[in-house]
Motif scaffolding. Structure first.
Motif, PDB file in Angstrom:
ATOM      1  N   GLU A  31      16.597  22.874  -9.769  1.00  0.00           N
ATOM      2  CA  GLU A  31      17.393  22.371 -10.885  1.00  0.00           C
ATOM      3  C   GLU A  31      18.837  22.860 -10.786  1.00  0.00           C
ATOM      4  OE1 GLU A  31      14.082  22.058 -14.415  1.00  0.00           O
ATOM      5  OE2 GLU A  31      14.729  24.053 -13.756  1.00  0.00           O
ATOM      6  N   CYS A  32      18.992  24.095 -10.363  1.00  0.00           N
ATOM      7  CA  CYS A  32      20.329  24.668 -10.209  1.00  0.00           C
ATOM      8  C   CYS A  32      21.122  23.885  -9.166  1.00  0.00           C
ATOM      9  CB  CYS A  32      20.214  26.142  -9.815  1.00  0.00           C
ATOM     10  SG  CYS A  32      21.805  26.973  -9.628  1.00  0.00           S
ATOM     11  N   GLU A  34      20.681  20.845  -8.230  1.00  0.00           N
ATOM     12  CA  GLU A  34      20.958  19.505  -8.754  1.00  0.00           C
ATOM     13  C   GLU A  34      22.194  19.511  -9.659  1.00  0.00           C
ATOM     14  OE1 GLU A  34      17.456  18.086 -10.741  1.00  0.00           O
ATOM     15  OE2 GLU A  34      16.291  18.050  -8.876  1.00  0.00           O
ATOM     16  N   ARG A  35      22.404  20.617 -10.369  1.00  0.00           N
ATOM     17  CA  ARG A  35      23.503  20.711 -11.327  1.00  0.00           C
ATOM     18  C   ARG A  35      24.738  21.410 -10.765  1.00  0.00           C
ATOM     19  NH1 ARG A  35      20.442  22.819 -16.728  1.00  0.00           N
ATOM     20  NH2 ARG A  35      22.592  23.096 -17.362  1.00  0.00           N
ATOM     21  N   THR A  38      28.336  19.529 -10.637  1.00  0.00           N
ATOM     22  CA  THR A  38      28.858  19.323 -11.990  1.00  0.00           C
ATOM     23  C   THR A  38      29.324  20.636 -12.599  1.00  0.00           C
ATOM     24  OG1 THR A  38      27.372  17.450 -12.282  1.00  0.00           O
ATOM     25  CG2 THR A  38      28.302  18.427 -14.283  1.00  0.00           C
ATOM     26  N   HIS A  39      28.540  21.692 -12.406  1.00  0.00           N
ATOM     27  CA  HIS A  39      28.882  23.005 -12.963  1.00  0.00           C
ATOM     28  C   HIS A  39      30.183  23.537 -12.364  1.00  0.00           C
ATOM     29  CE1 HIS A  39      28.397  27.015 -14.599  1.00  0.00           C
ATOM     30  NE2 HIS A  39      28.430  27.518 -13.377  1.00  0.00           N
ATOM     31  N   ASP A  51      27.832  27.064 -19.343  1.00  0.00           N
ATOM     32  CA  ASP A  51      26.514  26.452 -19.191  1.00  0.00           C
ATOM     33  C   ASP A  51      25.555  27.630 -19.096  1.00  0.00           C
ATOM     34  OD1 ASP A  51      24.116  25.365 -18.322  1.00  0.00           O
ATOM     35  OD2 ASP A  51      25.062  23.943 -16.946  1.00  0.00           O
TER      36      ASP A  51
END
Length: 78
Positions: A31-32, A34-35, A38-39, A51
């Motif tokens: 999940e990290c 995947e994000r 964007t982060h 976040d």
């Protein structure tokens, strides 16, 4: 024949602290990743962007933290 076990070396204070980081809300490495884009883009646009899930995961996961640092370095290179 006597076998003596050698105790493992003591963990450093930094290693112990990393193991004890509260990662709530939980975010897996998948999940990290995947994000991650964007982060990092949000952080570069606004250093005050927060976040909590990403921040907690990155504080406790050296692999993901290194990936974030590498991405920041890549995007900020001249």
């Amino acid at each position: 024949m006597s076998s003596q076990l050698t105790p493992p070396p003591a963990l450093s204070a930094a290693a112990t602290a990393a193991l004890l980081v509260d990662t709530t809300p939980y975010l897996s490495c998948d999940e990290c990743f995947e994000r991650m884009d964007t982060h990092v883009e949000a952080l570069l646009a606004d250093p005050g962007d927060h976040d909590p899930a990403m921040e907690h995961h990155l504080a406790g996961c050296a692999a993901c933290h290194e990936e974030a640092d590498s991405l920041i370095a890549l995007l900020t290179a001249d």
